[in-house]
Design a protein around this motif. Sequence first.
Motif, short mmCIF file in Angstrom:
data_model
loop_
_atom_site.label_atom_id
_atom_site.label_comp_id
_atom_site.label_asym_id
_atom_site.label_seq_id
_atom_site.Cartn_x
_atom_site.Cartn_y
_atom_site.Cartn_z
N LEU A 103 45.68 50.09 39.75
CA LEU A 103 45.54 49.60 40.87
C LEU A 103 45.01 48.29 40.51
O LEU A 103 45.32 47.02 41.09
N GLU A 104 44.01 48.50 40.58
CA GLU A 104 42.19 47.38 40.71
C GLU A 104 42.78 46.35 39.62
O GLU A 104 42.90 45.26 39.44
N GLN A 105 42.89 47.10 38.42
CA GLN A 105 43.52 46.31 37.04
C GLN A 105 44.19 44.95 37.15
O GLN A 105 44.35 44.62 36.87
N VAL A 106 45.71 46.17 37.43
CA VAL A 106 47.06 45.00 38.26
C VAL A 106 46.24 43.87 38.96
O VAL A 106 47.47 42.89 38.87
N THR A 107 45.90 44.46 39.97
CA THR A 107 45.23 43.46 40.66
C THR A 107 44.69 42.27 40.34
O THR A 107 44.83 40.73 40.55
N PHE A 108 44.12 42.34 39.40
CA PHE A 108 42.79 41.64 39.49
C PHE A 108 43.56 40.52 37.78
O PHE A 108 43.34 39.01 37.88
N LEU A 109 44.22 41.09 37.40
CA LEU A 109 45.42 40.40 36.27
C LEU A 109 46.91 39.50 37.22
O LEU A 109 46.74 38.15 36.43
N LYS A 110 46.73 40.05 38.21
CA LYS A 110 47.41 38.81 38.99
C LYS A 110 46.64 37.46 39.35
O LYS A 110 47.97 36.40 39.75
N ARG A 111 45.33 38.08 39.96
CA ARG A 111 44.70 36.57 40.48
C ARG A 111 44.18 36.40 39.09
O ARG A 111 44.22 34.98 39.48
N TYR A 147 43.52 35.25 29.97
CA TYR A 147 42.52 35.75 29.39
C TYR A 147 41.10 35.88 29.67
O TYR A 147 40.28 36.35 30.60
N ARG A 148 40.66 34.95 30.30
CA ARG A 148 38.79 34.08 30.47
C ARG A 148 39.03 34.14 31.67
O ARG A 148 37.61 34.82 32.65
N ALA A 149 40.27 34.01 32.41
CA ALA A 149 39.71 34.70 34.02
C ALA A 149 40.15 35.73 34.16
O ALA A 149 38.87 36.07 35.16
N TYR A 150 40.92 36.69 33.66
CA TYR A 150 40.78 37.62 33.87
C TYR A 150 39.35 38.21 33.60
O TYR A 150 38.68 39.13 34.54
N THR A 151 38.76 38.33 32.85
CA THR A 151 37.36 39.20 32.11
C THR A 151 36.23 38.77 32.93
O THR A 151 35.11 38.63 33.29
N SER A 156 32.03 40.05 37.38
CA SER A 156 31.75 39.57 38.98
C SER A 156 31.86 40.65 39.30
O SER A 156 30.56 40.65 40.11
N HIS A 157 32.61 41.33 38.64
CA HIS A 157 32.85 42.90 39.74
C HIS A 157 32.02 43.57 38.99
O HIS A 157 32.15 45.15 40.11
N LYS A 158 31.50 43.01 38.05
CA LYS A 158 30.87 44.15 37.40
C LYS A 158 30.99 45.79 37.31
O LYS A 158 30.96 47.09 37.15
N VAL A 159 32.78 45.08 36.07
CA VAL A 159 33.78 46.24 35.95
C VAL A 159 34.34 46.11 34.97
O VAL A 159 34.13 44.96 34.86
N CYS A 160 34.33 47.51 34.18
CA CYS A 160 35.18 47.11 32.45
C CYS A 160 36.51 47.22 33.48
O CYS A 160 37.39 48.40 34.65
N ASP A 161 37.23 47.84 32.51
CA ASP A 161 39.22 48.61 32.19
C ASP A 161 39.10 49.28 30.88
O ASP A 161 38.44 49.51 31.04
N LEU A 162 40.49 49.54 31.29
CA LEU A 162 40.32 50.87 29.84
C LEU A 162 40.57 50.06 29.03
O LEU A 162 40.36 50.88 27.94
N TYR A 163 41.18 49.00 28.30
CA TYR A 163 41.00 48.38 26.92
C TYR A 163 38.79 48.37 26.92
O TYR A 163 39.13 48.32 25.56
N ASP A 164 38.40 47.31 27.68
CA ASP A 164 36.84 47.71 28.00
C ASP A 164 36.56 49.07 26.93
O ASP A 164 35.69 49.03 25.97
N VAL A 165 36.95 50.14 27.98
CA VAL A 165 36.70 51.65 27.33
C VAL A 165 36.93 52.29 25.72
O VAL A 165 35.74 52.50 25.47
N ILE A 166 37.56 51.97 25.48
CA ILE A 166 37.37 52.14 23.97
C ILE A 166 36.75 51.48 23.42
O ILE A 166 36.85 51.25 21.93
N ARG A 167 36.95 49.88 23.40
CA ARG A 167 36.43 48.48 22.48
C ARG A 167 34.74 49.53 22.83
O ARG A 167 34.17 49.77 21.09
N ASP A 168 34.54 49.68 23.77
CA ASP A 168 32.92 50.34 24.39
C ASP A 168 32.96 51.29 23.50
O ASP A 168 31.78 52.00 22.39
N SER A 169 33.13 52.77 23.16
CA SER A 169 33.48 53.42 22.25
C SER A 169 33.38 53.81 20.92
O SER A 169 32.45 54.34 19.83
#
Length: 594
Positions: A103-111, A147-151, A156-169
């Motif tokens: 839900l937070e990812q949706v909110t961030f992307l809409k912003r 994409y630049r605004a999303y990242t 700024s909120h010190k969080v990653c998303d589900l895409y980042d999780v696989i990249r980090d792995s």
Amino acid sequence: MQLNPDQQRVVDSDGHCLVVACPGSGKTRVITTKIGALLKRHERARICAVTFTRDAAGELTHRVIQEVGDALFKSACRIGTFHSLAIRQLRNHNKLGKVASPLEQVTFLKRAIALGEPGMEYEEATAIVEKAKGALGSVPEQDHPIYRAYTKLLASHKVCDLYDVIRDSVKMMKSKEINPYPVQFMLVDEFQDTDNIQLEWVLEHARAGSNITVVGDDDQSIYGWRGALGYGGMQTFMHETGAEKITLGVNYRCFEEILSSADKLIQHNGARIDKALVAGRGKGGSVKAQRAGSRLHEAEQVAELIQSDCIPLTNPGPLFRYTVPTGSWAVLARNRRLLDPIEEQLQARGIQYYRPPKESFWSRAPQSLMLSLLSALDGGNTGGIDHALNHGLVVKVGKSRAADAIKIVHDQFDGGFGALMQDASISTGSLMADEGAFIMDFASKLKGWYSQVQEGRFNFAIRAVASWFAALEDGEAQKERAVSAGSTLCKLQGTITMRVNAITSVNNSKERPQGVQLQTMHGSKGLEFDNVWIVGTESTTCPSPKSPDHEEERRLMYVAMTRAKNNLIMSSEMSSDPSPFVLESGHFPSAKPS
């Protein structure tokens, strides 16, 4: 049921294996059987299976437990999506930061959309982010303003998303900061949908010694627009691992008439794995291509044929009196708006249907706003009044002026828009003349509608509200749609609230979907039905003019056609040429009297 020779080869294979699984070839059963067989052949083996959705992971888990038992499953198996497995992997190594919820990812992307490119469709923005984050190196999408605004928002909120999780792995496996899953065998379903990062996650496990079986069909790769590799990913996997290729070419779903038509179509694609399809059910089906005088006539033809298969509902409700056996009928289309006339025609006949909530005719303006306003008139949340007034002002005076005008009204009533249904007076001194006139007219109408609802004159109120929304629309089709929505509501019984609830509850049930299934071609993947009608198969729609990749569009049509088990109908409007895909499948549409 005994496995065929090719299915048995997959089950017996212990090494790297690429399984090319054609539609209806029983791939889930093969995966389940193989997991059971591996655990019998290798007593101490640990197995990981990867899916693309939580629902698929849940279904596979259920089947494997039935195959091997709960105790053995818990001790030897792990099944999950790429995301859930990567999260667990990082967590096990204390490398997982804070992950934004879906839900937070949706909110961030809409912003990010509002900051980077206001007005862009959410799905289009999602594709940009997925392509950017699913790439190993630099891609143009990484320079997109959204994409630049999303990242930046995530950072700024010190969080990653589900895409980042696989990249980090992947990054940490390559740097040896974390280890791949310690499994002897890994199975990956729907492999054609993997992007570069997901492919690399799988290959890191192969390099660590896991024996990998991937199952997919390049002919059913329909997500290239968001980074899925399809044919290229399957070829890379074979090159990197030296995997044995096994083709499951026997289709147990479609009659030969349907499968041969779909095969003729897909043969026109160049970049694909060559395969011979066999209809396990033999002959007995039908394929028809026909034309209709208009979109309305097409919808009427669909509804009339489905109605001939209907049976009375045991417990009819306010909206539906008839249904069809579960799994018997689906209507598919290239885009969701092509399904709106079908939904309206089924409603008019009282035929039960299911449509994904976000795609429904009632989920979009002005229909959704109409339902909210009517609900407010019958004692519901008065936000429906706010939404309707804002919609009208945007149409009449523009978005920026509408926002200012709404704020002035808000300030007068402290957000209590319910007062507008009574005798509250509005001060228009701070408003421009056209804004004030429109708001005063709306308030006057609102009092009248409210009075009609209070007196039980529900149909009068519904028709008046529908007419108000129709008057705001520019095109005739949109005007007719608003009036049609009102007509549908007028045919129902009960109070306004009861009617609105009947409409909004149709597609929100958590039970298995009942009645006629209305799906986009993308949404139909993985499903099957006795009878399938594909509407809107014109050259202007299929392939989509928005898609430059006609090979992917052809694969999408192939997927839609192979959802049909017994009978397939493809229809188009006479005002446009029929889709080249229909012609490539060997069918030449004939006119059908409307």
